[in-house]
Design a protein around this motif. Structure first.
Motif, PDB file in Angstrom:
ATOM      1  N   LEU B  43      35.738  38.836  46.227  1.00  0.00           N
ATOM      2  CA  LEU B  43      35.727  39.311  44.839  1.00  0.00           C
ATOM      3  C   LEU B  43      34.386  38.935  44.222  1.00  0.00           C
ATOM      4  CD1 LEU B  43      39.304  38.183  43.757  1.00  0.00           C
ATOM      5  CD2 LEU B  43      38.571  40.500  44.275  1.00  0.00           C
ATOM      6  N   GLN B  44      33.809  39.865  43.521  1.00  0.00           N
ATOM      7  CA  GLN B  44      32.514  39.610  42.874  1.00  0.00           C
ATOM      8  C   GLN B  44      32.677  39.786  41.371  1.00  0.00           C
ATOM      9  OE1 GLN B  44      29.748  38.701  44.622  1.00  0.00           O
ATOM     10  NE2 GLN B  44      30.907  38.783  46.538  1.00  0.00           N
ATOM     11  N   TYR B  45      32.122  38.859  40.622  1.00  0.00           N
ATOM     12  CA  TYR B  45      32.282  38.871  39.162  1.00  0.00           C
ATOM     13  C   TYR B  45      30.919  39.005  38.506  1.00  0.00           C
ATOM     14  CZ  TYR B  45      36.210  36.323  41.104  1.00  0.00           C
ATOM     15  OH  TYR B  45      37.252  35.935  41.875  1.00  0.00           O
ATOM     16  N   THR B  92      46.255  44.040  49.695  1.00  0.00           N
ATOM     17  CA  THR B  92      47.445  43.736  48.896  1.00  0.00           C
ATOM     18  C   THR B  92      47.091  42.656  47.875  1.00  0.00           C
ATOM     19  OG1 THR B  92      48.206  42.009  50.391  1.00  0.00           O
ATOM     20  CG2 THR B  92      48.993  44.236  50.843  1.00  0.00           C
ATOM     21  N   ALA B  93      47.864  42.625  46.795  1.00  0.00           N
ATOM     22  CA  ALA B  93      47.684  41.594  45.762  1.00  0.00           C
ATOM     23  C   ALA B  93      49.024  40.917  45.504  1.00  0.00           C
ATOM     24  CB  ALA B  93      47.155  42.221  44.483  1.00  0.00           C
ATOM     25  N   THR B  94      48.991  39.610  45.420  1.00  0.00           N
ATOM     26  CA  THR B  94      50.199  38.813  45.193  1.00  0.00           C
ATOM     27  C   THR B  94      49.932  37.828  44.062  1.00  0.00           C
ATOM     28  OG1 THR B  94      50.419  38.854  47.597  1.00  0.00           O
ATOM     29  CG2 THR B  94      51.961  37.451  46.400  1.00  0.00           C
ATOM     30  N   VAL B  95      50.930  37.615  43.259  1.00  0.00           N
ATOM     31  CA  VAL B  95      50.802  36.642  42.163  1.00  0.00           C
ATOM     32  C   VAL B  95      51.297  35.282  42.641  1.00  0.00           C
ATOM     33  CG1 VAL B  95      51.676  35.976  39.892  1.00  0.00           C
ATOM     34  CG2 VAL B  95      50.957  38.320  40.316  1.00  0.00           C
ATOM     35  N   VAL B 177      48.317  32.271  36.027  1.00  0.00           N
ATOM     36  CA  VAL B 177      48.688  32.670  37.394  1.00  0.00           C
ATOM     37  C   VAL B 177      47.434  33.018  38.186  1.00  0.00           C
ATOM     38  CG1 VAL B 177      50.971  33.553  36.736  1.00  0.00           C
ATOM     39  CG2 VAL B 177      48.997  35.100  36.730  1.00  0.00           C
ATOM     40  N   ASN B 178      47.553  32.932  39.488  1.00  0.00           N
ATOM     41  CA  ASN B 178      46.467  33.374  40.374  1.00  0.00           C
ATOM     42  C   ASN B 178      46.871  34.672  41.044  1.00  0.00           C
ATOM     43  OD1 ASN B 178      44.723  31.136  40.032  1.00  0.00           O
ATOM     44  ND2 ASN B 178      46.003  29.922  41.401  1.00  0.00           N
ATOM     45  N   VAL B 179      45.924  35.572  41.163  1.00  0.00           N
ATOM     46  CA  VAL B 179      46.188  36.801  41.922  1.00  0.00           C
ATOM     47  C   VAL B 179      45.406  36.683  43.238  1.00  0.00           C
ATOM     48  CG1 VAL B 179      46.060  39.314  41.936  1.00  0.00           C
ATOM     49  CG2 VAL B 179      46.424  38.097  39.785  1.00  0.00           C
ATOM     50  N   VAL B 180      46.162  36.766  44.332  1.00  0.00           N
ATOM     51  CA  VAL B 180      45.566  36.588  45.661  1.00  0.00           C
ATOM     52  C   VAL B 180      45.451  37.953  46.348  1.00  0.00           C
ATOM     53  CG1 VAL B 180      45.825  35.486  47.919  1.00  0.00           C
ATOM     54  CG2 VAL B 180      46.536  34.275  45.850  1.00  0.00           C
ATOM     55  N   TYR B 181      44.250  38.270  46.786  1.00  0.00           N
ATOM     56  CA  TYR B 181      44.011  39.554  47.470  1.00  0.00           C
ATOM     57  C   TYR B 181      43.892  39.308  48.978  1.00  0.00           C
ATOM     58  CZ  TYR B 181      43.053  41.401  42.855  1.00  0.00           C
ATOM     59  OH  TYR B 181      43.168  41.782  41.558  1.00  0.00           O
TER      60      TYR B 181
END
Lengths: 163, 187
Positions: B43-45, B92-95, B177-181
């Protein structure tokens, strides 16, 4: 009688020449996981990948007459590749990176900058006399992650000719 | 004299034989290339990696609490993928963590832009995030998105409020929360 003698000598000449100058190659070139590194997500492979290890080419003669009486025989080496599994997008290049070991008169010329190895035989380098362990390196270009996970294989053929 | 001539002929023939025959010996070695499987994601911000979605207090008594409709925070999804010809991958993305009751967290991925090349993935539009993996991008083959911001898929978050459930739960408060990709094989 004299014709028989002439033919006998000619035949002897053929026999003696059954073992001309020879070229041998030591080492193996393999580009695998260690070479194909992607430092960051989103990147492609580097534009070119150089082989980590060198291949060594030696020019020799099994002919003792040649070794003794014709130590500075001129020769040239040509290079060609015979594909087993290949993709034409990928280019294989070759370079000579050293002089090898031989008599001080046995100078080698050519092949010191990368040249593409094609499916048709092309001049690589030339020299004279017997020389061992001439280092040669291979390089790949045109590789991309878009080609997918697959294996390529080609035979690199070096042929020595009298020059 | 006659013998001398014969001898010369023999020598000549012998020499011609030596220099005309016997060139063209060769040696070969195999060059092999093994392109391995690769799956890299980052991920790039442009600014902060955190996304803050705040509720707006009602200005008049009896009005509902409002949440910011969406938040585009310039998070870019970059990936490099090398797989076999008919293999596909997905993101996929998971919380991780607990989303407050009645709050629905949604994620939208845009189609890939920038310097990428190859069989880039397609966005699945807006998906609801939860503790089970949600498919965000599908159909990824062998490709690369390009590196850094403005390359790859732009992500944006949306929050929706299920008022009935939200107001029923009086213990609701701020949550992180964290979103994990994950870049994974799409079987």
């Amino acid at each position: 009688m004299k014709y028989t003698l002439a033919l006998a000598f000619l035949f002897l000449g053929l026999l003696v020449n059954a073992q001309p100058m020879t070229v041998t190659v030591d080492g193996e070139v393999s580009f695998d996981g260690a070479n194909f590194t992607i430092s960051e997500a989103g990147e492609d492979f580097a534009a070119t990948l150089e082989s980590e290890s060198s291949v060594f080419v030696s020019v020799n003669s099994d002919d003792n007459w040649d070794k003794k009486n014709n130590p500075n025989q001129k020769w040239k080496i040509e290079v060609v590749k015979e594909d087993l599994v290949w993709n034409d997008i990928v280019q294989l290049e070759i370079v000579r990176t050293g002089q090898g070991y031989g008599d001080k008169n046995n100078q080698i010329s050519g092949g010191s900058s990368y040249q593409v190895v094609n499916n048709t035989s092309t001049f690589f380098f030339s020299g004279r006399g017997l020389v061992t362990d001439i280092p040669v390196q291979l390089r790949l270009s045109g590789l991309s992650v878009t080609l997918g996970a697959q294996d390529f294989e080609t035979n690199v053929l070096l042929t020595i000719y009298d020059n | 004299m006659k013998h001398k001539g014969t001898f010369l002929v023999i020598i000549m023939l012998f020499s011609i034989t030596r220099f005309c025959i016997g060139s063209g010996k060769n040696a070969e070695h195999k060059a092999s290339i093994i392109i391995p499987n690769v799956a890299l994601l980052s991920l790039q911000y442009e600014n902060s990696s955190g996304v803050e979605l705040c509720g707006i207090s009602p200005s008049s008594a009896g009005n509902t609490i409002k949440l910011e409709a969406d938040s585009e925070v310039s998070v870019w999804l970059n990936y490099s993928s090398i797989c076999h010809k008919n293999q596909k991958r997905k993101v996929t993305a998971t919380v991780e963590g607990k989303i407050p009751e009645g709050v629905v967290l949604k994620l939208k991925a845009e189609d890939s832009v920038g310097n990428g090349n190859g069989e880039l993935g397609k966005t699945n539009g807006t998906v609801v995030l939860g503790q089970r993996p949600a498919d965000v991008i599908s159909g990824i083959g062998s490709c690369y998105t390009g590196k850094g911001a403005h390359n790859g898929h732009l992500l944006s978050y949306q929050v929706e409020l299920d008022e009935t459930r939200f107001h029923q739960n009086t213990k609701n408060k701020g949550a992180s929360v964290n979103v994990v990709y994950t870049l994974t094989d799409d079987n």
